[in-house]
Design a protein around this motif. Structure first.
Motif, PDB file in Angstrom:
ATOM      1  N   ASP A  37       0.835  -1.204   0.000  1.00 25.13           N
ATOM      2  CA  ASP A  37       0.000   0.000   0.000  1.00 25.13           C
ATOM      3  C   ASP A  37       0.866   1.249   0.000  1.00 25.13           C
ATOM      4  O   ASP A  37       0.553   2.228  -0.676  1.00 25.13           O
ATOM      5  N   GLN A  38       1.954   1.231   0.776  1.00 26.61           N
ATOM      6  CA  GLN A  38       2.783   2.425   0.847  1.00 26.61           C
ATOM      7  C   GLN A  38       3.586   2.644  -0.431  1.00 26.61           C
ATOM      8  O   GLN A  38       3.837   3.776  -0.823  1.00 26.61           O
ATOM      9  N   GLU A  39       3.992   1.570  -1.109  1.00 25.01           N
ATOM     10  CA  GLU A  39       4.692   1.745  -2.383  1.00 25.01           C
ATOM     11  C   GLU A  39       3.780   2.416  -3.408  1.00 25.01           C
ATOM     12  O   GLU A  39       4.217   3.289  -4.160  1.00 25.01           O
ATOM     13  N   VAL A  40       2.518   2.011  -3.428  1.00 24.67           N
ATOM     14  CA  VAL A  40       1.553   2.676  -4.310  1.00 24.67           C
ATOM     15  C   VAL A  40       1.406   4.134  -3.890  1.00 24.67           C
ATOM     16  O   VAL A  40       1.412   5.050  -4.704  1.00 24.67           O
ATOM     17  N   ARG A  41       1.302   4.339  -2.571  1.00 28.45           N
ATOM     18  CA  ARG A  41       1.143   5.701  -2.043  1.00 28.45           C
ATOM     19  C   ARG A  41       2.359   6.558  -2.374  1.00 28.45           C
ATOM     20  O   ARG A  41       2.239   7.743  -2.705  1.00 28.45           O
ATOM     21  N   ASN A  42       3.561   5.978  -2.279  1.00 29.26           N
ATOM     22  CA  ASN A  42       4.775   6.715  -2.633  1.00 29.26           C
ATOM     23  C   ASN A  42       4.716   7.194  -4.080  1.00 29.26           C
ATOM     24  O   ASN A  42       5.111   8.312  -4.404  1.00 29.26           O
ATOM     25  N   SER A  43       4.243   6.315  -4.955  1.00 30.07           N
ATOM     26  CA  SER A  43       4.156   6.669  -6.361  1.00 30.07           C
ATOM     27  C   SER A  43       3.197   7.830  -6.570  1.00 30.07           C
ATOM     28  O   SER A  43       3.452   8.741  -7.359  1.00 30.07           O
ATOM     29  N   VAL A  44       2.093   7.795  -5.847  1.00 27.03           N
ATOM     30  CA  VAL A  44       1.131   8.890  -5.930  1.00 27.03           C
ATOM     31  C   VAL A  44       1.763  10.176  -5.398  1.00 27.03           C
ATOM     32  O   VAL A  44       1.571  11.256  -5.955  1.00 27.03           O
ATOM     33  N   LEU A  45       2.540  10.061  -4.320  1.00 25.39           N
ATOM     34  CA  LEU A  45       3.192  11.240  -3.753  1.00 25.39           C
ATOM     35  C   LEU A  45       4.167  11.864  -4.748  1.00 25.39           C
ATOM     36  O   LEU A  45       4.283  13.092  -4.830  1.00 25.39           O
ATOM     37  N   VAL A  46       4.871  11.029  -5.491  1.00 28.65           N
ATOM     38  CA  VAL A  46       5.782  11.558  -6.497  1.00 28.65           C
ATOM     39  C   VAL A  46       5.012  12.364  -7.523  1.00 28.65           C
ATOM     40  O   VAL A  46       5.444  13.435  -7.959  1.00 28.65           O
ATOM     41  N   MET A  47       3.853  11.850  -7.920  1.00 33.33           N
ATOM     42  CA  MET A  47       3.038  12.557  -8.898  1.00 33.33           C
ATOM     43  C   MET A  47       2.461  13.847  -8.321  1.00 33.33           C
ATOM     44  O   MET A  47       2.349  14.856  -9.010  1.00 33.33           O
ATOM     45  N   LEU A  48       2.099  13.810  -7.043  1.00 35.29           N
ATOM     46  CA  LEU A  48       1.526  14.991  -6.403  1.00 35.29           C
ATOM     47  C   LEU A  48       2.586  16.062  -6.167  1.00 35.29           C
ATOM     48  O   LEU A  48       2.413  17.221  -6.519  1.00 35.29           O
ATOM     49  N   ASN A  49       3.673  15.659  -5.543  1.00 37.14           N
ATOM     50  CA  ASN A  49       4.703  16.618  -5.156  1.00 37.14           C
ATOM     51  C   ASN A  49       5.971  15.839  -4.838  1.00 37.14           C
ATOM     52  O   ASN A  49       6.128  15.314  -3.742  1.00 37.14           O
ATOM     53  N   GLU A  50       6.861  15.752  -5.810  1.00 32.55           N
ATOM     54  CA  GLU A  50       8.061  14.932  -5.627  1.00 32.55           C
ATOM     55  C   GLU A  50       8.926  15.442  -4.477  1.00 32.55           C
ATOM     56  O   GLU A  50       9.561  14.647  -3.783  1.00 32.55           O
ATOM     57  N   ASN A  51       8.916  16.740  -4.219  1.00 33.76           N
ATOM     58  CA  ASN A  51       9.704  17.270  -3.099  1.00 33.76           C
ATOM     59  C   ASN A  51       9.173  16.776  -1.763  1.00 33.76           C
ATOM     60  O   ASN A  51       9.947  16.512  -0.833  1.00 33.76           O
ATOM     61  N   PHE A  52       7.840  16.629  -1.669  1.00 30.29           N
ATOM     62  CA  PHE A  52       7.260  16.103  -0.433  1.00 30.29           C
ATOM     63  C   PHE A  52       7.645  14.636  -0.246  1.00 30.29           C
ATOM     64  O   PHE A  52       7.959  14.204   0.863  1.00 30.29           O
ATOM     65  N   PHE A  53       7.624  13.886  -1.350  1.00 34.22           N
ATOM     66  CA  PHE A  53       8.054  12.488  -1.263  1.00 34.22           C
ATOM     67  C   PHE A  53       9.504  12.406  -0.780  1.00 34.22           C
ATOM     68  O   PHE A  53       9.841  11.591   0.084  1.00 34.22           O
ATOM     69  N   LYS A  54      10.377  13.234  -1.342  1.00 30.12           N
ATOM     70  CA  LYS A  54      11.785  13.230  -0.934  1.00 30.12           C
ATOM     71  C   LYS A  54      11.929  13.636   0.531  1.00 30.12           C
ATOM     72  O   LYS A  54      12.791  13.123   1.246  1.00 30.12           O
ATOM     73  N   TRP A  55      11.080  14.556   0.973  1.00 34.20           N
ATOM     74  CA  TRP A  55      11.086  14.989   2.379  1.00 34.20           C
ATOM     75  C   TRP A  55      10.784  13.811   3.301  1.00 34.20           C
ATOM     76  O   TRP A  55      11.470  13.600   4.302  1.00 34.20           O
ATOM     77  N   ILE A  56       9.752  13.036   2.944  1.00 33.34           N
ATOM     78  CA  ILE A  56       9.409  11.843   3.737  1.00 33.34           C
ATOM     79  C   ILE A  56      10.561  10.846   3.717  1.00 33.34           C
ATOM     80  O   ILE A  56      10.947  10.289   4.752  1.00 33.34           O
ATOM     81  N   ARG A  57      11.110  10.617   2.542  1.00 29.13           N
ATOM     82  CA  ARG A  57      12.207   9.651   2.416  1.00 29.13           C
ATOM     83  C   ARG A  57      13.424  10.078   3.230  1.00 29.13           C
ATOM     84  O   ARG A  57      14.059   9.250   3.886  1.00 29.13           O
ATOM     85  N   ASP A  58      13.730  11.376   3.218  1.00 35.45           N
ATOM     86  CA  ASP A  58      14.877  11.867   3.981  1.00 35.45           C
ATOM     87  C   ASP A  58      14.673  11.684   5.480  1.00 35.45           C
ATOM     88  O   ASP A  58      15.604  11.315   6.209  1.00 35.45           O
ATOM     89  N   LEU A  59      13.463  11.934   5.969  1.00 40.52           N
ATOM     90  CA  LEU A  59      13.189  11.729   7.393  1.00 40.52           C
ATOM     91  C   LEU A  59      13.267  10.247   7.762  1.00 40.52           C
ATOM     92  O   LEU A  59      13.709   9.886   8.852  1.00 40.52           O
ATOM     93  N   SER A  60      12.864   9.385   6.835  1.00 40.40           N
ATOM     94  CA  SER A  60      12.821   7.944   7.141  1.00 40.40           C
ATOM     95  C   SER A  60      14.200   7.332   7.319  1.00 40.40           C
ATOM     96  O   SER A  60      14.319   6.235   7.862  1.00 40.40           O
TER      97      SER A  60
END
Length: 371
Positions: free
Chosen positions: A180-203
């Motif tokens: 579910d989260q991999e699908v969600r990550n893909s959606v996040l990239v489409m929505l706002n790739e900087n936000f996805f990178k922000w989540i990834r950096d915190l993780s």
């Protein structure tokens, strides 16, 4: 509601999704990819999840002339196509033809294995730097693969901006091997790739990773990203009672992707403070069961939700405590006592539905961790 209402809703929904589609050869697709007119972003999905045997079976299907399922792309404003679904098939074809790149570098050539139908595929590859190598496709076979056709379904730029996100989620749920989260990550990239990178950096923050202590399989399925998203979502997109947990996280992800740079900086500060405190106090044991003498087992998601969220929401009051020694002793006592708390026990067990757990434990967390 009436049939007329349904028809009106249907007409409106159809206007939001503008599609097109036609057959293309794999050679044409490879040309688009090489000229950067087709983007297959690694961040959408783990780039290549297929085993070598799966890649070989796909190539075998092409050679045998078997039908190949369509792929889906989104046409951007600049005319470039983004691959939404079909990554494994397209990346395998590009890998075979020797043009697939990851982080700008060509991937090592694909070497096929044998199959029941075509055992002579064993060791075959597109080309070789060694003269006289017999395990290389000849020109007729290369042309046969390049000319193999696949239908490309195009979600055009005129579509509603949410259409590609909905399409991706629908195509990648159910029988999909993506979490579910991999699908969600893909959606996040489409929505706002900087936000996805922000989540990834915190993780990947050491204090966070060392506190949640996920297995390699859990990390592969992007559970670390999900836990960062949960932490921020609880604070910025309050849970609505009755929502399925994944539905809630999907909605929260869309909302959070619109946070400003200042909002994200504030959230990162709170996130870092929370997990630095938990690591300093428990050294990786914060979310593990306390039996009265020691912590044991794996980190538990319910404990993560309650402790992480509860501590973060009471940050200022905890910071106002006299000193680190007082702060850490108080936190240790609260976390240890949590495992005997009746409300926590009632709503954190395996038999409790996610909707029930969140509806009851999130408000409890805020009250429980008030100093």
């Amino acid at each position: 509601m009436s049939v007329q209402d349904l028809q009106a809703e249907l007409e409106k929904a159809k206007r939001q999704v503008v599609t097109d589609g036609y057959e293309m050869s794999l050679g044409e697709i490879a040309s688009l990819y090489k000229s950067d007119e087709l983007i297959i972003a690694p961040a959408y999905q783990r780039l290549i999840r297929w085993e070598e045997s799966q890649k070989t079976r796909f190539v075998e299907s092409i050679l045998l002339g078997l039908p190949v399922p369509p792929v889906f792309v989104f046409q951007r404003e600049d005319g470039v196509w983004e691959l939404i679904d079909g990554l494994q098939r397209i990346s395998t074809a590009l890998h075979l033809m020797g043009v697939l790149k990851v982080n700008g570098d060509l991937v090592e050539p694909l070497v096929l294995s044998g199959t029941n139908f075509l055992p002579s595929l064993e060791g075959m590859k597109w080309s070789s730097s060694q003269a006289g190598d017999m395990n290389v496709f000849n020109t007729p076979l290369q042309l046969e693969i390049k000319r193999a056709r696949i239908r490309v379904e195009i979600l055009r730029k005129e579509s509603d901006q949410d259409a590609k996100y909905e399409l991706f989620q629908r195509l990648n749920t159910g029988g999909s091997k993506l979490s579910d989260q991999e699908v969600r990550n893909s959606v996040l990239v489409m929505l706002n790739e900087n936000f996805f990178k922000w989540i990834r950096d915190l993780s990947v923050k050491p204090e966070f990773k060392d506190t949640i202590q996920l297995t390699s399989t859990q990390e592969e399925l992007a559970q670390d990203n999900e836990m960062v998203l949960r932490f921020v979502a609880y604070r910025r997109a309050p849970y609505t009672k009755g929502l399925d947990v994944n539905e809630y996280l999907d909605l929260a992800a869309r909302k959070l992707s619109a946070l400003t740079v200042e909002d994200l900086a504030d959230e990162a500060e709170i996130f870092n403070w929370t997990f630095e405190l938990l690591w300093k106090t428990f050294e990786g044991e914060a979310f593990k069961r306390w039996d009265g003498t020691r912590h044991s087992g794996r980190s538990m998601l319910a404990a993560f939700d309650v402790i992480g969220y509860g501590v973060a929401e009471n940050r200022q009051a905890i910071m106002d405590m006299p000193n680190d020694v007082h702060r850490q002793k108080w936190l240790i006592d609260k976390v240890h006592a949590l495992w005997k708390n009746q409300t926590y026990s009632n709503y954190s067990g395996q038999g409790v539905r996610g909707t029930t757990r969140m509806a009851n434990l999130l408000p409890f967390a805020v009250e429980y961790f008030k100093p």
